[in-house]
Design a protein around this motif. Structure first.
Motif, PDB file in Angstrom:
ATOM      1  N   ASN A 103       0.815  -1.221   0.000  1.00 34.15           N
ATOM      2  CA  ASN A 103       0.000   0.000   0.000  1.00 34.15           C
ATOM      3  C   ASN A 103       0.848   1.270   0.000  1.00 34.15           C
ATOM      4  N   GLU A 104       1.955   1.238  -0.697  1.00 28.91           N
ATOM      5  CA  GLU A 104       2.808   2.416  -0.794  1.00 28.91           C
ATOM      6  C   GLU A 104       2.315   3.319  -1.913  1.00 28.91           C
ATOM      7  N   PHE A 105       2.600   4.601  -1.766  1.00 31.09           N
ATOM      8  CA  PHE A 105       2.309   5.586  -2.802  1.00 31.09           C
ATOM      9  C   PHE A 105       3.587   5.846  -3.583  1.00 31.09           C
ATOM     10  N   VAL A 106       3.511   5.753  -4.903  1.00 28.70           N
ATOM     11  CA  VAL A 106       4.658   6.047  -5.758  1.00 28.70           C
ATOM     12  C   VAL A 106       4.300   7.301  -6.558  1.00 28.70           C
ATOM     13  N   SER A 107       5.044   8.362  -6.303  1.00 32.99           N
ATOM     14  CA  SER A 107       4.744   9.661  -6.918  1.00 32.99           C
ATOM     15  C   SER A 107       5.058   9.656  -8.413  1.00 32.99           C
ATOM     16  N   VAL A 108       4.529  10.656  -9.108  1.00 25.78           N
ATOM     17  CA  VAL A 108       4.794  10.818 -10.537  1.00 25.78           C
ATOM     18  C   VAL A 108       6.288  11.033 -10.771  1.00 25.78           C
ATOM     19  N   LEU A 109       6.918  11.807  -9.913  1.00 25.95           N
ATOM     20  CA  LEU A 109       8.354  12.053 -10.049  1.00 25.95           C
ATOM     21  C   LEU A 109       9.141  10.751  -9.910  1.00 25.95           C
ATOM     22  N   ARG A 110       8.756   9.917  -8.964  1.00 20.11           N
ATOM     23  CA  ARG A 110       9.432   8.629  -8.782  1.00 20.11           C
ATOM     24  C   ARG A 110       9.213   7.738 -10.009  1.00 20.11           C
ATOM     25  N   TRP A 111       7.968   7.713 -10.550  1.00 20.04           N
ATOM     26  CA  TRP A 111       7.707   6.936 -11.757  1.00 20.04           C
ATOM     27  C   TRP A 111       8.549   7.454 -12.922  1.00 20.04           C
ATOM     28  N   GLY A 112       8.737   8.785 -12.979  1.00 25.80           N
ATOM     29  CA  GLY A 112       9.584   9.355 -14.030  1.00 25.80           C
ATOM     30  C   GLY A 112      11.008   8.848 -13.941  1.00 25.80           C
ATOM     31  N   GLY A 113      11.548   8.801 -12.734  1.00 30.34           N
ATOM     32  CA  GLY A 113      12.892   8.266 -12.536  1.00 30.34           C
ATOM     33  C   GLY A 113      12.978   6.803 -12.918  1.00 30.34           C
ATOM     34  N   ILE A 114      11.959   6.040 -12.529  1.00 38.54           N
ATOM     35  CA  ILE A 114      11.925   4.619 -12.873  1.00 38.54           C
ATOM     36  C   ILE A 114      11.856   4.444 -14.390  1.00 38.54           C
ATOM     37  N   ALA A 115      11.082   5.302 -15.056  1.00 32.43           N
ATOM     38  CA  ALA A 115      10.962   5.230 -16.523  1.00 32.43           C
ATOM     39  C   ALA A 115      12.311   5.502 -17.192  1.00 32.43           C
ATOM     40  N   LEU A 116      13.056   6.458 -16.673  1.00 36.75           N
ATOM     41  CA  LEU A 116      14.382   6.744 -17.243  1.00 36.75           C
ATOM     42  C   LEU A 116      15.315   5.550 -17.084  1.00 36.75           C
TER      43      LEU A 116
END
Length: 127
Positions: A103-116
């Motif tokens: 149940n963690e929240f993953v922010s848009v910024l974190r998803w952006g880093g993961i995408a890179l």
């Protein structure tokens, strides 16, 4: 075109990444149940006993051991500069598991880093 050996290695790497993500989720679940008040309390003997008797933590460590054996097989056939960047695909899977099971929240910024990171892995996989 990618040869059969390379496809087999990529399949093993994906398996390794999935198992590592499960291991990380298990370990985090176990550590959440232990509830350590301060990071340095990790060295407290009662905390250590709780950790080594947690089936979640022990299970996560066991899965890590399995992945190490699988990784040895892949590393015997492939360049480390090919294998290790592909392991970064685990960031995506682990983030998904964190959302689903922790149940963690993953922010848009974190998803952006993961995408890179994934994009870099994709280019390495094509090499």
């Amino acid at each position: 075109m990618i040869g059969k050996s390379k496809i087999k290695s990529i399949a093993y790497i994906i398996l390794i990444v999935i198992i590592i993500s499960i291991a990380q989720t298990l370990i985090k679940t176990g550590m959440n149940k232990i509830q350590i008040s301060d990071f340095l309390n990790i060295f407290n003997i009662s905390v250590i006993i709780n950790i080594i008797t947690s089936w979640y933590v022990v299970g996560g460590f066991a899965l890590y051991a399995i992945t190490l054996v699988l990784l040895l097989g892949v590393m015997s056939k492939e360049d480390v500069s090919f294998v290790y960047p592909l392991l970064s695909i685990g960031y995506i899977i682990t983030a998904i598991f964190a959302i689903m099971f922790l149940n963690e929240f993953v922010s848009v910024l974190r998803w952006g880093g993961i995408a890179l990171i994934f994009l870099g892995s994709f280019f390495i996989g094509k090499s």
